[in-house]
Design a protein around this motif. Structure first.
Motif, PDB file in Angstrom:
ATOM      1  N   ILE A 186      -4.451   0.498  -3.078  1.00  0.00           N
ATOM      2  CA  ILE A 186      -3.780   1.193  -2.133  1.00  0.00           C
ATOM      3  C   ILE A 186      -4.855   2.499  -2.419  1.00  0.00           C
ATOM      4  O   ILE A 186      -5.513   2.502  -2.715  1.00  0.00           O
ATOM      5  CB  ILE A 186      -2.687   1.438  -2.883  1.00  0.00           C
TER       6      ILE A 186
ATOM      7  N   THR B 226      -3.965  -3.195   0.968  1.00  0.00           N
ATOM      8  CA  THR B 226      -2.698  -3.588   0.247  1.00  0.00           C
ATOM      9  C   THR B 226      -1.428  -2.475   1.038  1.00  0.00           C
ATOM     10  O   THR B 226       0.054  -2.811   1.043  1.00  0.00           O
ATOM     11  CB  THR B 226      -3.084  -4.367  -0.756  1.00  0.00           C
ATOM     12  N   GLY B 227      -2.203  -1.250   0.793  1.00  0.00           N
ATOM     13  CA  GLY B 227      -0.604  -0.282   1.850  1.00  0.00           C
ATOM     14  C   GLY B 227      -1.226   1.198   1.320  1.00  0.00           C
ATOM     15  O   GLY B 227      -3.127   1.321   1.095  1.00  0.00           O
ATOM     16  N   THR B 228      -0.818   2.385   2.441  1.00  0.00           N
ATOM     17  CA  THR B 228      -1.355   3.994   1.990  1.00  0.00           C
ATOM     18  C   THR B 228       0.199   4.491   2.303  1.00  0.00           C
ATOM     19  O   THR B 228       0.928   4.474   2.565  1.00  0.00           O
ATOM     20  CB  THR B 228      -2.040   3.859   3.367  1.00  0.00           C
TER      21      THR B 228
ATOM     22  N   ALA C 121      -1.674  -1.992   7.907  1.00  0.00           N
ATOM     23  CA  ALA C 121      -1.295  -1.536   6.316  1.00  0.00           C
ATOM     24  C   ALA C 121       0.220  -1.173   6.034  1.00  0.00           C
ATOM     25  O   ALA C 121      -0.041  -0.196   6.933  1.00  0.00           O
ATOM     26  CB  ALA C 121      -2.400  -0.604   5.108  1.00  0.00           C
ATOM     27  N   PRO C 122       0.773  -1.591   5.178  1.00  0.00           N
ATOM     28  CA  PRO C 122       2.431  -0.607   4.843  1.00  0.00           C
ATOM     29  C   PRO C 122       2.273   0.389   5.125  1.00  0.00           C
ATOM     30  O   PRO C 122       0.907   1.196   4.240  1.00  0.00           O
ATOM     31  CB  PRO C 122       2.675  -1.492   4.284  1.00  0.00           C
ATOM     32  N   GLN C 123       2.777   1.141   5.314  1.00  0.00           N
ATOM     33  CA  GLN C 123       2.644   2.948   4.962  1.00  0.00           C
ATOM     34  C   GLN C 123       4.156   3.467   4.809  1.00  0.00           C
ATOM     35  O   GLN C 123       4.865   3.265   5.184  1.00  0.00           O
ATOM     36  CB  GLN C 123       2.382   3.245   5.793  1.00  0.00           C
ATOM     37  N   CYS C 124       3.612   3.996   3.358  1.00  0.00           N
ATOM     38  CA  CYS C 124       4.964   4.817   2.811  1.00  0.00           C
ATOM     39  C   CYS C 124       4.748   6.378   2.707  1.00  0.00           C
ATOM     40  O   CYS C 124       3.658   7.229   2.211  1.00  0.00           O
ATOM     41  CB  CYS C 124       4.959   4.435   1.484  1.00  0.00           C
TER      42      CYS C 124
ATOM     43  N   ASN D 259       4.400  -1.345  10.046  1.00  0.00           N
ATOM     44  CA  ASN D 259       5.761  -0.971   9.142  1.00  0.00           C
ATOM     45  C   ASN D 259       4.939  -0.255   8.894  1.00  0.00           C
ATOM     46  O   ASN D 259       4.162   0.474   7.255  1.00  0.00           O
ATOM     47  CB  ASN D 259       4.907  -2.038   7.897  1.00  0.00           C
TER      48      ASN D 259
END
Length: 196
Positions: free
Chosen positions: A81, A103-105, A154-157, A185
């Protein structure tokens, strides 16, 4: 067993007087949970060569070096990430738009809408210093650098303190709304009482 890796990018409105030191506490906390962390430094406005695109080039170089060294340092390149705070979130999301291996950020109090940052004159026009001009003068820089204008797989939070008086929470809220409409996402976490 290889460790999942978090690439951490500090903020400071892309200016030389802010460096990676303050993010060390977060890196230590993440490492204590079993993550490997890389606290990445980069050229900033006020450093020789700092500003767009060299600043982002440094981030990509750090990512590529970490991928080359993954086996040597026992990183799990399949579980990677990128996390950025403030202006670092813009760089993190930019990296996620350009590198498919993430896989994510995570954006922490991110300056993630550069057009709006310009319109609000955040931190005495920091985005103009960073990108080398206004949206009219360097439209291509805004198009290349603004996470709002980039497709991110990539999925983002997106995490934002409700009480942030340095980066308005509206940047995160509007970003999540736009990206949700674009079918990316993305999720928003607002933290009551938290500042920048």
């Amino acid at each position: 067993v290889p460790y999942p890796l978090a690439i951490c990018i500090h903020g400071g409105y892309w200016r030389a007087r802010y460096d990676l030191e303050y993010l060390g506490h977060l890196c230590a906390a993440l490492t204590a949970t079993g993550l490997a962390t890389a606290n990445v430094e980069y050229r900033r406005v006020g450093n020789p060569g700092g500003g767009w695109p060299a600043t982002f080039s440094d981030i990509r170089s750090a990512y590529q070096l970490l991928m080359q060294k993954a086996k040597q340092y026992h990183f799990d390149a399949q579980h990677l990430i990128v996390l950025g705070h403030s202006a670092g979130a813009q760089l993190a999301l930019c990296l996620a738009a350009h590198e498919v291996g993430l896989t994510g950020t995570i954006s922490l109090a991110g300056v993630i809408d550069l057009q709006l940052a310009y319109e609000l004159h955040l931190s005495n026009n920091a985005v103009v210093e960073f990108l080398g001009g206004t949206p009219t003068e360097v439209a291509d820089h805004y198009r290349e650098a603004d996470p709002m204008k980039l497709a991110i797989r990539a999925p983002q939070c997106i995490i934002q303190g409700v009480g942030d008086d340095i980066v308005p929470p509206s940047l995160s809220k509007d970003y999540v709304s736009a990206k949700s409409n674009a079918k990316e996402n993305v999720q928003l976490r607002m933290i009551p009482g938290a500042g920048h």
